[in-house]
Write an enzyme that holds these catalytic residues in place. Structure first.
Site, PDB file in Angstrom:
ATOM      1  CD  GLU A   1      32.453  40.356  34.515  1.00 23.09           C
ATOM      2  OE1 GLU A   1      33.431  41.126  34.646  1.00 23.09           O
ATOM      3  OE2 GLU A   1      31.282  40.703  34.720  1.00 23.09           O
TER       4      GLU A   1
ATOM      5  CD  GLU B   1      30.848  44.345  38.899  1.00 20.85           C
ATOM      6  OE1 GLU B   1      30.640  45.247  38.096  1.00 20.85           O
ATOM      7  OE2 GLU B   1      31.979  43.958  39.214  1.00 20.85           O
TER       8      GLU B   1
HETATM    9  C1  GAL Z   1      33.485  43.630  36.064  1.00 25.45           C
HETATM   10  C2  GAL Z   1      32.127  44.028  35.564  1.00 25.45           C
HETATM   11  C3  GAL Z   1      32.108  44.267  34.081  1.00 25.45           C
HETATM   12  C4  GAL Z   1      33.266  45.106  33.676  1.00 25.45           C
HETATM   13  C5  GAL Z   1      34.536  44.442  34.091  1.00 25.45           C
HETATM   14  C6  GAL Z   1      35.752  45.265  33.791  1.00 25.45           C
HETATM   15  O1  GAL Z   1      33.618  43.950  37.390  1.00 25.45           O
HETATM   16  O2  GAL Z   1      31.178  43.068  35.886  1.00 25.45           O
HETATM   17  O3  GAL Z   1      30.905  44.865  33.744  1.00 25.45           O
HETATM   18  O4  GAL Z   1      33.181  46.329  34.280  1.00 25.45           O
HETATM   19  O5  GAL Z   1      34.540  44.286  35.482  1.00 25.45           O
HETATM   20  O6  GAL Z   1      35.910  45.560  32.478  1.00 25.45           O
END
Ligand code: GAL
Length: 997
Positions: free
Chosen positions: A505, A429
């Site tokens: 993620e 990010e």
């Molecule tokens: C993503 C980020 C993570 C964490 C997650 C939400 O956008 O890469 O570090 O913040 O969201 O828990």
């Protein structure tokens, strides 16, 4: 001259980065007790504290490694995206807590003539080092090592004083905006290395594997050590490199290799994969030292639009791992790291993204050894610039170029020899920009053997894979078919369409959930382009703390007085802060299991078997979903349960299956009476490095004989007198029709209940939905009005309207009670009334209260753990015993939890002191929850210790609950699990049970 911490320069005086390797040359750990002093800002710093003669007698004794905020100095602070200081790069805030460290140690006398290298494995965030009053240099890059040449300043055979000044904030903090606690200090090891004359500078292992021939190709490059990194103005120049080769031999006894460094050798090997983590012990032998290596041969390529390891498409069953311990923060012990690896392996996880920085180097050694694929991520995140529309984002500002490249170099050089590292990641990010592209190009130029990952730029100009976070199922399907919405730039679009896809993620494991994992897995297994994903995230970062009365709890954002924070968004892991697996991890283990076992085609919701196996038994199909490993390491057992009681069991012979193969086998089942389920489990046949023999890896369950329809006996009449309405021995309120006594048990009888304490996933990250609408429309404060209480023959019929204040919509609810000898039957009919808003219901069912003493629970149905419609893969039908307390899942932030699904019957008793209990019987099944507090208590609690036992046990019998989804960050509940208000009918029975006196 600007202060170092206030400048773009990544470091001064540091030695060039190199691989981490184990040498027989001596080294001295400087971990242990140091002296420490904290000043509130740089200006208050202690002048001359680095001088050897400085008197630190009044300073606190202090452990290194550690974070000072967890050792009684200052306080932890949590923000997700926002910077907790004004955005004005490169300036850190003036309130800049600064730690002054001193440590005295003796350099062994026999180190004379050695070059001395002082290594810091992790210091957050910027620091300057002095040895015996001589400044050695300064560094940033909190999760990256830095080495300094200590030779000129050191006193061999005598006492030395090491001093380090660490600033909490620095220019580098703009590059370290990861979603985690802001924790400072020397939090990884400090080591003094003795490098003998002629010692090796760097070692680079090239260990390739050619799957078509089974040959490994090994070349180990060895270079001599020279030079330091020198800074010029705000740029940094590499003055020396580990470039000159040295005379060294490479020996791998098991492979009969004994060649000169730099020479290629081709030899038949067993390859390394996460499933078969074969390592060969090797050595680099020089006249000066002996270096030990563990070599894994493998090839990672992108080919045919897929990421392949050793010629095969692999599937990531991954997690994002932050380094965290509830007492030590990111200062992990080796045991903490091993605990993570073992827990992951035991839960079928095969991959880790090191979100969002390179981990402690020992972790990667464990991944090599135990078998986990690693996406090694660089220590860069500039997410806070998103609020500025990415204006001035360091990723696209040339002044930061060196800092970006410095971080990439230090990660790649440190970790390049790990077989487990299959991709480099530029960071997280950080928007888009030339500095990221420069990092990408540097990585490609210096390590051709690994693809590079970056999620933040969807055009994928600096990523070899198309990576996304939290894309919904439908979009993942489109991407899987390579039918996603095109990019504006046709060339970039074509390039991206040819790349493999991963969800770096997904499945936001915050609180209860995530839901919908099975549906993602199906997509990964359907589309070759979809190569799996990494759950966000591994562990809840709750910090163990205490309230004023000494009650322990796991603190989250705001619990430490932070003016700016992101609350419990820090608690979103598959394991609780103390590493207890959460139900989410149990679910994930089942969803990603590497063997799929289906019993006669039946599924665990009780569908009937369709046919028997050829040899007359029940057909069991075992599929090997591994990418490489065969099933020779497994043994299998079957177990037949009738009404939840085992009636037969045995070993099951399943032929050894190669990766991707399936086989059908038969289990001979004698005829049984009553509902019968066959469960087949795959167990480790022998102990492995990560689990004992008998550890269960996978299972399948199917219904062999369905449950007979529950039958109702002849009714007893309902009677009315002055004081009450009675059916058999049970008594109802004369005017409200509410059940008051069930046999001898006093109850607050069942009423319709549609409310649940919203889960984190009910509270969507940006919208707050659906919980916000639930509250807006008052579903948490429904009122019950009795319209009619009627004794109609054998039945008591109660007509009510259940509705929120302030709105005209509601639910018409009719309760029809009948009874036989000892059992009450309740038929409920629900009809929506008035103009309902377009919102789901949290739950649909009955809520009631029982005497507080009924704490022992036995049930037959789904278990042993909690389950919801879209988080139910891990539960199986069986008979379970527990207690009301043990049914609760202690999420860091209290919320709906503990629901047991598909329960045929459940019994609550006191555990045998002659006091009657209650049995609920499903007609046919119900969802069961029992707790010592109400949903309303759960809703207002902020930490588990806010929940205080009341003098009742509150029971919910649900028809269904709204699905859980992953809306705390990502897609909400899938359409199939949305509980839309509509007409409903359901039934349940109950009776008092009298234990023997
Ligand atoms: C993503 C980020 C993570 C964490 C997650 C939400 O956008 O890469 O570090 O913040 O969201 O828990």
């Amino acid at each position: 001259m600007p202060l170092f911490a206030d400048d773009f320069i990544p470091s001064t005086g540091a030695l060039p980065p190199r691989a981490r390797f184990a040498s027989d040359a001596p080294s001295l750990s400087l971990n242990g007790e140091w002296r420490f002093h904290l000043v509130p800002d740089v200006a208050s710093g202690t002048e001359g504290f680095w001088e050897p003669g400085f008197d630190d007698g009044t300073w606190k004794r202090f452990p290194v490694p550690s974070h000072w905020q967890l050792e009684g100095f200052g306080a932890p602070a949590y923000t997700n995206v926002v910077y907790p200081f004004p955005i004005d790069p490169p300036h850190p805030p003036e309130e800049n807590p600064t730690g002054e460290y001193r440590h005295t140690f003796t350099v062994p006398a026999d180190w004379d003539g050695h070059r001395l290298v002082l290594r810091f494995d992790g210091v957050d965030s910027a620091y300057t080092v002095w040895l015996n009053g001589v400044e050695l240099g300064s560094a940033t890059g909190s999760r990256l090592p830095a080495e300094f040449d200590a030779t000129p300043a050191a006193r061999v055979g005598a006492e030395n004083v090491l001093a380090v000044r660490v600033h909490q904030w620095s220019a580098a903090s703009y590059l370290e905006d990861q979603d985690m606690w802001w924790l400072s200090g020397i939090f990884r090891d400090v080591t003094l290395l003795a490098r003998p004359a002629g010692a090796v500078g760097d070692v680079t292992v090239h260990a390739d594997y050619e799957h078509t021939t089974g040959q490994g190709r090994l070349r180990i490059d060895v270079t001599a050590a020279v030079g330091v990194l020198q800074s010029e103005g705000d740029g940094a120049r590499l003055a020396g490199r580990n470039s000159e080769s040295v005379e060294a031999r490479v020996v791998v006894p098991e492979l009969g290799i004994d060649v000169a460094a730099g020479e290629d050798v081709v030899v038949g090997v067993e390859p390394w994969t996460a499933e078969t983590p074969r390592l060969y012990e090797g050595q680099v032998v020089t006249p000066a030292e002996l270096i030990s290596l563990r070599i894994g041969f493998r090839r990672v390529v992108i080919e045919d639009g897929m990421l392949k390891v050793n010629g095969r498409r692999i599937l990531f069953r991954g997690v994002n791992r932050h380094e965290f311990h509830p007492d030590r923060g990111r200062a992990l012990t080796e045991q903490d790291m091993l605990d993570d690896v073992l827990l992951m392996k035991r839960h079928n996880i095969n991959a880790v993204r090191t979100s969002h920085y390179p981990p402690h180097p020992r972790f990667l050694e464990l991944c090599d050894e135990y078998g986990l694929y690693v996406i090694d991520e660089c220590d860069i995140e500039t997410h806070g610039f998103v609020f500025e529309g990415w204006r001035n984002n360091p990723s696209d500002d040339e002044r930061w170029r060196d800092a970006y490249l410095d971080r990439m170099r230090r990660m790649v050089q440190r970790d390049k020899n790990h077989a487990s590292v299959v991709m480099w990641s530029l960071g997280n990010e950080s928007g888009t920009g030339a500095n990221l592209i420069a990092m990408y190009e540097w990585a490609k130029a210096h390590d051709a053997s690994r693809p590079v990952h970056y999620e933040g730029d969807w055009s994928t100009v600096c990523s070899d894979v198309y990576s996304r976070m939290y894309a919904g199922h439908a979009e993942v399907g489109e991407i899987g078919r390579r039918e996603e919405k095109p990019l504006d730039d046709a060339v970039q679009d074509a390039a991206r369409r040819g790349k493999p896809f991963i969800l770096c993620e997904y499945g936001h494991a915050m609180g209860n959930g995530p839901g919908g994992l099975a549906e993602y897995q199906e997509l990964f297994e359907t589309y070759e382009r979809c190569q799996g994903g990494f759950i966000w995230e591994w562990i809840d970062h709750g910090i163990r703390t205490r309230d004023d009365s000494g009650r322990e709890f796991f603190g989250y954002g705001g619990d430490f007085g932070e003016p700016l924070h992101d609350g419990n968004f820090i608690a979103d892991g598959l394991v609780f802060p103390d590493r207890t697996p959460s139900p989410g991890l149990i679910e994930y283990k089942k969803v990603i299991e590497p063997l799929r076992i289906t019993v006669d085609g039946a599924v665990s919701d009780g569908r009937l078997p369709s046919s028997g196996s050829p040899d007359g038994g029940v057909k069991v199909t075992v599929s090997n979903l591994h990418d490489f490993a065969d099933t020779s390491t497994f043994s299998y057992r079957w177990q037949l349960e009738q009404d939840g009681i085992e009636v037969a069991s045995g070993e099951l012979d399943v032929p050894v299956l190669a990766a991707g193969e399936s086989a059908d086998v038969g289990v001979p089942v004698s005829s049984t009476a009553g509902e019968t389920w066959l469960t087949v489990t795959a167990l480790l046949a022998a102990e492995t490095a990560w689990a004992p023999a008998g550890h269960e890896v996978a299972w399948g369950q199917g219904c062999v004989v369905p449950r007979p329809e529950p039958r109702r006996m002849a009714h007893v009449p309902a009677t009315v007198d002055e004081s009450a309405i009675r059916i058999g021995t049970s008594r109802f309120h004369r005017h409200t029709g509410r059940l008051l006594r069930l046999g001898e048990v006093e109850v607050d009888g069942p009423r319709l209940d549609v409310w649940r304490a919203p889960t984190d996933n009910d509270t969507g990250q940006h919208s707050g939905e659906p919980a916000a609408s639930w509250r807006k429309y008052g579903l948490h404060r429904m009122r019950h009005r009795t319209d009619e209480v009627d004794v109609d023959g054998d039945a008591l019929v109660v007509r009510t309207r259940v509705a929120p204040a302030a709105w005209s919509f509601g639910l018409l609810v009719t309760y029809r009670w009948t009874g036989d000898d000892d059992t009450l039957h309740l038929d409920v009919e629900v009809t929506p009334d008035g103009p309902w808003p377009d919102i789901p219901l949290p739950r649909l069912g009955l809520g009631m209260a029982l005497p507080a003493g009924l704490t022992q629970v036995t049930w037959y149905g789904g278990g042993p753990g909690e389950a919801y419609p879209d988080t139910r893969q891990a539960v199986r039908v069986g008979r379970y015993m527990s207690t009301v307390d043990a049914l609760q899942t202690p999420y860091v932030y209290p919320q709906e939890n503990g629901h047991r699904i598909d329960v045929r019957w459940a019994e609550l008793t006191t555990g045998g002191d002659g006091v009657p209990g209650v049995r609920f019987l499903g007609e046919p099944v119900f969802g069961f929850t029992a707790r010592r507090w109400t949903s309303e208590d759960l809703d207002v609690a902020r930490h588990p210790h806010d929940l205080l036992a009341r003098d009742r046990v509150y029971v919910n019998l649900d028809v269904v609950q709204h699905g859980i989804g992953s809306g705390s960050c990502g897609p909400g509940t899938l359409p199939g699990y949305v509980l839309t208000p509509g007409p409903a009918r359901f039934a349940v029975a109950m009776r008092a049970v009298n234990p023997p006196r």
